[in-house]
Design an enzyme around this catalytic site. Sequence first.
Site, short mmCIF file in Angstrom:
data_model
loop_
_atom_site.label_atom_id
_atom_site.label_comp_id
_atom_site.label_asym_id
_atom_site.label_seq_id
_atom_site.Cartn_x
_atom_site.Cartn_y
_atom_site.Cartn_z
N GLY A 108 4.17 -6.65 5.80
CA GLY A 108 3.84 -7.62 6.85
C GLY A 108 2.34 -7.63 7.14
N SER A 109 1.73 -6.45 7.18
CA SER A 109 0.29 -6.36 7.44
C SER A 109 -0.51 -6.98 6.30
CB SER A 109 -0.14 -4.90 7.59
OG SER A 109 0.59 -4.29 8.61
N SER A 110 -0.04 -6.74 5.08
CA SER A 110 -0.70 -7.32 3.91
C SER A 110 -0.62 -8.84 3.95
CB SER A 110 -0.03 -6.79 2.64
OG SER A 110 -0.55 -7.44 1.51
N GLY A 129 7.50 1.16 4.88
CA GLY A 129 6.23 1.91 4.97
C GLY A 129 5.24 1.47 3.91
N GLY A 150 3.64 -1.60 4.12
CA GLY A 150 2.64 -2.47 4.74
C GLY A 150 2.79 -3.94 4.40
N LYS A 174 0.86 -1.20 0.00
CA LYS A 174 0.00 0.00 0.00
C LYS A 174 0.89 1.24 0.00
CE LYS A 174 0.85 1.27 4.49
NZ LYS A 174 1.69 2.42 4.85
N ASP A 198 -2.64 -1.62 10.25
CA ASP A 198 -2.87 -1.55 8.80
C ASP A 198 -3.57 -2.81 8.25
OD1 ASP A 198 -1.48 0.79 8.89
OD2 ASP A 198 0.31 0.04 7.88
O1 C5P Z 1 -0.11 -1.35 14.69
P1 C5P Z 1 1.30 -1.66 14.38
O2 C5P Z 1 1.84 -2.81 15.19
O3 C5P Z 1 1.58 -1.82 12.93
O4 C5P Z 1 2.14 -0.37 14.82
C1 C5P Z 1 3.55 -0.40 14.98
C2 C5P Z 1 3.97 0.75 15.88
O5 C5P Z 1 3.75 2.01 15.22
C3 C5P Z 1 3.16 0.86 17.17
O6 C5P Z 1 3.74 0.07 18.19
C4 C5P Z 1 3.24 2.34 17.49
O7 C5P Z 1 4.48 2.64 18.11
C5 C5P Z 1 3.27 2.99 16.13
N1 C5P Z 1 1.92 3.45 15.69
C6 C5P Z 1 1.37 4.59 16.26
N2 C5P Z 1 0.14 5.01 15.85
C7 C5P Z 1 -0.53 4.36 14.87
C8 C5P Z 1 0.01 3.21 14.27
C9 C5P Z 1 1.25 2.78 14.70
O8 C5P Z 1 1.97 5.22 17.14
N3 C5P Z 1 -1.71 4.82 14.48
#
Ligand code: C5P
Length: 288
Positions: free
Chosen positions: A100-102, A96, A98, A10, A134
């Site tokens: 892993g999320s994908s 950036g 995505g 993404k 994500d």
């Molecule tokens: O949700 P995810 O595990 O992908 O997020 C990774 C890190 O990015 C979180 O631990 C947080 O530090 C930061 N993050 C954030 N605000 C968001 C998404 C991610 O601070 N909306």
Amino acid sequence: MSLTLYSPAKINLFLRILDRRPDGYHELASLFQAITLSDVITFSLAKKDHLTCTDLNVPVDSSNLVIKAANLFRARTGITQGINIHIVKNIPIEAGLGGGSSNAATTLWALNELCGRPASTRDLMNWGADIGSDVPFFLSQGTAYCTGRGECVQLIPSLPPLDLWIVKPSNGLSTASVYRAFKQSETEQRNPEQHLTGFLEGIPSFFNDLEAPAFSLLPQLQEFKEKLIIAGFSSVLMSGSGSSFFCIGNADIAFLKEEGVFCFKAKFLNRSHDNWYSLMIENGSIAL
Ligand code: C5P
């Protein structure tokens, strides 16, 4: 039975970061778009989970989001099915984009298909939020306005096509460190709803509030962006927490390829309600 699926990257066409929340996450408002840069994942049911990946830098233990997705799917459905997963990694990591999320979203979709669809796409989206902010987006149809910490997904009709280049320098950035360096006081107070309306009315404008913190952590990134602008692209924006950029317009980037920089010519990617993402190859037939 096995299933082979694309797992797309993404970009964030715009990304506004709002307040830091008590749980440590940040409120955001972002227009997410899936693109044709994709991993390819093959799934088959097995007695025990087994994960392999072509990129040896990707962990294949329970820290990988696809294993978290399989565990979550089993916990929520009560199904005790193991799965073999092989990932052909094309999406750069710490970019950036995505990836892993994908991969996690694709795993939820694949397990649901292979187990006879016990869950709705809405269920999979809700569950995906527990794996990463994500993940729900990748279960949308490819274009979505995402709010909350990213997990509140509002579907947006597909946007007019734009040719773009995805480029990523060799340095990567960890998402958490970029969010930690973010300073609201140094950020332009843009109204994301206005930017969304602009996209819907065919007047797109791109920005990313995470560029400034990413550049403060890695000043070479700003120099890299300036190089891309000088090369001739009309817009150059970092995607998500970086370190990749999406570049719109035309430019001669042969010099980047010579320097070993990751470069991929991409398009927007959308899917229909019932089908997973598929890619059209140049002669017009469906590749998968
Ligand atoms: O949700 P995810 O595990 O992908 O997020 C990774 C890190 O990015 C979180 O631990 C947080 O530090 C930061 N993050 C954030 N605000 C968001 C998404 C991610 O601070 N909306």
